[in-house]
Design a protein around this motif. Structure first.
Motif, short mmCIF file in Angstrom:
data_model
loop_
_atom_site.label_atom_id
_atom_site.label_comp_id
_atom_site.label_asym_id
_atom_site.label_seq_id
_atom_site.Cartn_x
_atom_site.Cartn_y
_atom_site.Cartn_z
N GLU A 6 -7.90 8.78 7.00
CA GLU A 6 -8.34 8.17 5.75
C GLU A 6 -9.35 9.09 5.08
O GLU A 6 -10.32 9.51 5.71
N VAL A 7 -9.07 9.43 3.82
CA VAL A 7 -9.94 10.32 3.08
C VAL A 7 -10.40 9.58 1.82
O VAL A 7 -9.57 9.20 0.98
N LYS A 8 -11.71 9.40 1.70
CA LYS A 8 -12.27 8.65 0.58
C LYS A 8 -12.72 9.59 -0.52
O LYS A 8 -13.46 10.55 -0.29
N GLY A 9 -12.24 9.33 -1.73
CA GLY A 9 -12.70 10.05 -2.91
C GLY A 9 -13.53 9.14 -3.78
O GLY A 9 -13.92 8.04 -3.38
N LYS A 10 -13.78 9.58 -5.01
CA LYS A 10 -14.59 8.78 -5.93
C LYS A 10 -13.83 7.55 -6.44
O LYS A 10 -14.44 6.52 -6.71
N HIS A 11 -12.51 7.69 -6.57
CA HIS A 11 -11.73 6.64 -7.21
C HIS A 11 -10.70 5.98 -6.31
O HIS A 11 -10.24 4.88 -6.60
N VAL A 12 -10.31 6.66 -5.22
CA VAL A 12 -9.29 6.12 -4.32
C VAL A 12 -9.60 6.52 -2.88
O VAL A 12 -10.33 7.48 -2.62
N VAL A 13 -9.01 5.76 -1.97
CA VAL A 13 -8.94 6.15 -0.56
C VAL A 13 -7.47 6.46 -0.27
O VAL A 13 -6.59 5.61 -0.51
N ILE A 14 -7.20 7.65 0.22
CA ILE A 14 -5.84 8.03 0.60
C ILE A 14 -5.72 7.91 2.11
O ILE A 14 -6.53 8.43 2.86
N ARG A 15 -4.69 7.20 2.54
CA ARG A 15 -4.43 6.99 3.97
C ARG A 15 -3.13 7.70 4.33
O ARG A 15 -2.12 7.55 3.64
N PHE A 16 -3.15 8.48 5.40
CA PHE A 16 -1.96 9.19 5.85
C PHE A 16 -1.70 8.88 7.32
O PHE A 16 -2.56 9.07 8.17
N GLU A 17 -0.49 8.38 7.59
CA GLU A 17 -0.09 8.01 8.95
C GLU A 17 1.00 8.98 9.41
O GLU A 17 2.17 8.83 9.04
#
Length: 213
Positions: A6-17
């Motif tokens: 899980e990588v958190k940015g300013k506007h979204v959290v991107i989750r990669f499985e």
């Protein structure tokens, strides 16, 4: 099996499985600045895209390996208007629906094994490549009537040593988008041996297919 990133940015959290990824490469081809391939360390950079762009990247991931949670007040991904499964040539079944996969929870996108060789059943893990699996993505069109309702919950039960038992409104589509069949209940082959792919014809019993529920 490694936990999702899980990588958190300013506007979204991107989750990669990673265990769900089938390397369709939409992410690294569409936005190689956001998903940077073949590097050591950090490789996902949410702030290089807008929230809308990041959400679109997730929706283009057929396996559901990528998902996005918005932090800007925008709506997260919702179920599609039409439940569909697309037949990937020589590859898995790519579902897009309000899914409930028995024993594996809910999802909006998933690519499920139909070669029988995956070590991560019911999900595809690309084992079809090494196994030399062949199955057309363009089977003949069946006669069917339009569904009165085209969305709603779609449940998938992987039968012990047998097919994927699907219940709910579903359009089965060729890789080119052509509708192959419209169903509210179906048994889809996951042993790789059916002579009527993508449908089960009982071949799993003949070949001694083994797979847990």
């Amino acid at each position: 099996m490694s936990p999702p990133e899980e990588v958190k940015g300013k506007h979204v959290v991107i989750r990669f499985e990673a265990s769900r990824c089938i390397h369709s490469r939409h992410c690294v081809l569409d936005r190689p600045d956001v998903f940077v391939p073949n590097v050591e360390g950090e490789w996902i950079f949410p702030d290089r895209a807008t929230a809308d762009e990041a959400a679109e990247l997730a929706r283009n991931c057929p396996s559901g390996a990528i998902s996005v949670h918005r932090l800007d007040g925008g709506a997260d991904e919702t179920a599609p208007i039409v439940n569909a499964v697309r037949l990937r040539e020589n590859g898995p079944l790519a579902f897009r629906a309000d899914l409930e996969i028995e024993g594996h929870g809910s999802a909006l996108r998933a690519t499920l094994c139909r070669c029988g060789a995956s070590k991560n059943k019911p999900y595809c893990d690309m084992s079809h490549v090494a196994a030399g699996f062949t199955a057309t993505g363009e089977p003949a069109t069946r006669s069917s009537q339009p569904l009165q309702v085209r969305d709603g919950r779609l449940t998938i039960k992987p039968a012990v040593d047998g097919p994927l038992l699907v219940e709910g409104n579903l359009e089965i589509c060729a890789g080119t988008g052509r509708t192959v069949d419209r169903v509210s209940k179906a048994a889809l082959c996951r042993c790789g041996h059916s002579g009527d792919k993508p449908f089960c014809d009982g071949s799993h019993r003949r070949v001694g297919f083994k797979a847990p529920a």
